[in-house]
Design an enzyme around this catalytic site. Structure first.
Site, PDB file in Angstrom:
ATOM      1  N   LYS A  11       1.125  -1.048   0.357  1.00  0.00           N
ATOM      2  CA  LYS A  11       0.394   0.614   0.233  1.00  0.00           C
ATOM      3  C   LYS A  11       0.592   1.453   0.004  1.00  0.00           C
ATOM      4  O   LYS A  11       1.417   1.463   1.116  1.00  0.00           O
ATOM      5  CB  LYS A  11      -1.019   0.082   0.978  1.00  0.00           C
ATOM      6  CG  LYS A  11      -2.096   0.312   0.659  1.00  0.00           C
ATOM      7  CD  LYS A  11      -3.114   0.003   0.239  1.00  0.00           C
ATOM      8  CE  LYS A  11      -4.817   0.036   0.629  1.00  0.00           C
ATOM      9  NZ  LYS A  11      -5.445  -0.643  -0.085  1.00  0.00           N
ATOM     10  N   THR A  58      -3.254  -5.840   0.833  1.00  0.00           N
ATOM     11  CA  THR A  58      -2.598  -4.571   0.640  1.00  0.00           C
ATOM     12  C   THR A  58      -3.370  -3.722   1.754  1.00  0.00           C
ATOM     13  O   THR A  58      -3.009  -2.816   2.452  1.00  0.00           O
ATOM     14  CB  THR A  58      -2.709  -4.007  -0.811  1.00  0.00           C
ATOM     15  OG1 THR A  58      -3.854  -3.570  -1.125  1.00  0.00           O
ATOM     16  CG2 THR A  58      -1.722  -3.939  -1.098  1.00  0.00           C
ATOM     17  N   ARG A 177      28.945  34.895  -8.061  1.00  0.00           N
ATOM     18  CA  ARG A 177      27.386  34.567  -8.147  1.00  0.00           C
ATOM     19  C   ARG A 177      25.701  34.363  -7.806  1.00  0.00           C
ATOM     20  O   ARG A 177      26.354  33.807  -6.071  1.00  0.00           O
ATOM     21  CB  ARG A 177      27.210  33.368  -8.998  1.00  0.00           C
ATOM     22  CG  ARG A 177      27.888  31.496  -8.490  1.00  0.00           C
ATOM     23  CD  ARG A 177      28.022  30.550  -9.536  1.00  0.00           C
ATOM     24  NE  ARG A 177      27.948  29.424  -9.003  1.00  0.00           N
ATOM     25  CZ  ARG A 177      28.068  28.126  -8.867  1.00  0.00           C
ATOM     26  NH1 ARG A 177      28.653  28.044 -10.744  1.00  0.00           N
ATOM     27  NH2 ARG A 177      28.956  27.192  -7.934  1.00  0.00           N
ATOM     28  N   GLN A 227      30.032  21.751  -6.438  1.00  0.00           N
ATOM     29  CA  GLN A 227      30.481  20.045  -6.104  1.00  0.00           C
ATOM     30  C   GLN A 227      31.330  19.872  -4.608  1.00  0.00           C
ATOM     31  O   GLN A 227      31.326  19.043  -3.402  1.00  0.00           O
ATOM     32  CB  GLN A 227      31.865  19.712  -7.438  1.00  0.00           C
ATOM     33  CG  GLN A 227      30.861  19.029  -8.277  1.00  0.00           C
ATOM     34  CD  GLN A 227      30.846  19.666  -9.288  1.00  0.00           C
ATOM     35  OE1 GLN A 227      30.483  21.262  -8.664  1.00  0.00           O
ATOM     36  NE2 GLN A 227      30.592  20.022 -10.577  1.00  0.00           N
ATOM     37  N   HIS A 255      19.793  27.974 -11.512  1.00  0.00           N
ATOM     38  CA  HIS A 255      20.914  29.705 -12.382  1.00  0.00           C
ATOM     39  C   HIS A 255      19.881  30.443 -12.158  1.00  0.00           C
ATOM     40  O   HIS A 255      18.668  30.681 -12.687  1.00  0.00           O
ATOM     41  CB  HIS A 255      21.232  29.117 -13.589  1.00  0.00           C
ATOM     42  CG  HIS A 255      21.742  27.372 -13.657  1.00  0.00           C
ATOM     43  ND1 HIS A 255      22.921  26.985 -13.434  1.00  0.00           N
ATOM     44  CD2 HIS A 255      21.688  26.463 -14.161  1.00  0.00           C
ATOM     45  CE1 HIS A 255      23.596  25.795 -13.633  1.00  0.00           C
ATOM     46  NE2 HIS A 255      22.579  25.726 -14.356  1.00  0.00           N
TER      47      HIS A 255
HETATM   48  O1  LIG Z   1      29.796  24.510  -8.826  1.00  0.00           O
HETATM   49  C1  LIG Z   1      29.174  24.537 -10.466  1.00  0.00           C
HETATM   50  N1  LIG Z   1      29.325  23.423 -10.887  1.00  0.00           N
HETATM   51  C2  LIG Z   1      29.736  22.861 -11.678  1.00  0.00           C
HETATM   52  O2  LIG Z   1      30.128  21.308 -12.309  1.00  0.00           O
HETATM   53  C3  LIG Z   1      28.969  23.665 -13.055  1.00  0.00           C
HETATM   54  N2  LIG Z   1      28.714  23.650 -14.195  1.00  0.00           N
HETATM   55  C4  LIG Z   1      28.408  25.413 -14.251  1.00  0.00           C
HETATM   56  O3  LIG Z   1      28.092  25.502 -15.239  1.00  0.00           O
HETATM   57  N3  LIG Z   1      28.411  25.699 -13.500  1.00  0.00           N
HETATM   58  C5  LIG Z   1      28.383  25.369 -12.557  1.00  0.00           C
HETATM   59  N4  LIG Z   1      28.850  25.479 -11.145  1.00  0.00           N
END
Ligand SMILES: O=c1[nH]c(=O)c2[nH]c(=O)[nH]c2[nH]1
Length: 300
Positions: A11, A58, A177, A227, A255
């Protein structure tokens, strides 16, 4: 010829609300969840030969979830998910695995005239706390906790430069940014041999630590990239919660594009003059990683 190669059933979307009334304090606390329970085992004949004798309906699973919710605390959701999944494999000899997912929705206590209200709550965002528990007969109970749909944004303190460039690259480097993402963070607990093994674990504390680390690192890290910032989050959660074996993040890069308005009377709206941006819904970057404790590299 054909054969059944895998099967699960149960369920989904079982909605639950539980109230805890503290008569002495005159306060009430509430929890709302959405539960999914899927069973695996010797159920092939129900698919291949219309043999319903092996089917725990269920509807029975749904009723069981209500009864277990009455008989047990449903918070923290990790423990309740383990109670349900463990019940299914220990009650039905032909059921060998139970997959239980619980989504816990936010009901945050209202502050009225500066004081916490005894029985009124509000939904302060779409963020959810998610738990996935799998009980497997003779193996134990695996638990994964997650934060999902936590939307965050920082208006500065994020850069992205030094990335690989070739004839396909158009993106300019940036030292300042906007960074925004919808956090999906998960942490996998060590395997629990039995329900009683869960007693020593502070699941709420771990959830709070993971959430605080996520927000503090997001806010304070002078981010070189999504990352690198997410890796720092993983490292800290592993350090804060010893019973966690792996931490993973999945972060969309939401973005915000600059808009060149110089065509209109020379309006300055780029670089250091940028104040009006265009939020993008798609496409978006998507960055994922899993971090474990040092040792032989786990297979991904
Ligand atoms: O922090 C980011 N990692 C990316 O791999 C990446 N690629 C991108 O176009 N902008 C960003 N920003």
């Amino acid at each position: 010829m054909s054969q059944l190669s895998s099967a699960r059933y149960g369920k989904d979307n079982v909605r639950l609300y539980k109230v805890d009334r503290d008569e002495n304090a005159g306060t009430q606390s509430v929890v709302e969840q959405t539960v999914c329970c899927l069973l695996e085992g010797d159920i092939d004949t129900s698919f291949t030969r219309a043999d319903n004798s092996v089917v725990v309906a269920t509807d029975t699973q749904k009723q069981t979830i209500y009864i277990l919710a009455k008989q047990n605390p449903i918070s923290p959701p990790e423990k309740f998910a383990a109670v349900i999944s463990n019940h299914m494999v220990s009650t039905y000899p032909h059921i060998h695995a139970a997959h239980v997912k619980i989504i816990q929705h936010r009901w945050t206590r209202m502050t009225i005239d500066g004081k916490p209200h005894p029985h009124s709550f509000y939904r302060d965002g779409e963020e959810i706390r998610v738990v996935e528990s799998v009980a497997r007969e003779n193996e134990g109970i695996s638990i994964r906790s997650k934060i999902e749909k936590l939307l965050v944004l920082k208006s500065t303190g994020s850069a992205f430069y030094g990335f690989h460039r070739d004839e396909y690259t158009q993106l300019p480097e940036t030292w300042d940014r906007i960074l925004s993402t919808e956090v999906e963070a998960g942490w996998q607990w060590k395997l629990f041999k039995s329900l009683s093994d869960l007693n020593s674990i502070d699941f709420d504390g771990a959830w709070k630590a993971a959430r605080d680390i996520t927000m503090k690192t997001f806010a304070t890290d002078n981010s070189a990239s999504v990352q690198n910032t997410m890796y720092k989050m993983c490292e800290q959660i592993l350090a804060a919660v010893p019973a966690v074996e792996a931490v993973d993040y999945s972060l969309p890069n939401k973005h915000y594009f600059e808009i060149d308005l110089s065509w209109h009377k020379g309006l300055k709206n780029t670089g250091k003059d940028a104040t009006v941006y265009a939020p993008q819904s798609n496409p978006n970057g998507l960055i994922q990683c899993t971090v474990t404790r040092k040792g032989p590299k786990a297979k991904l």
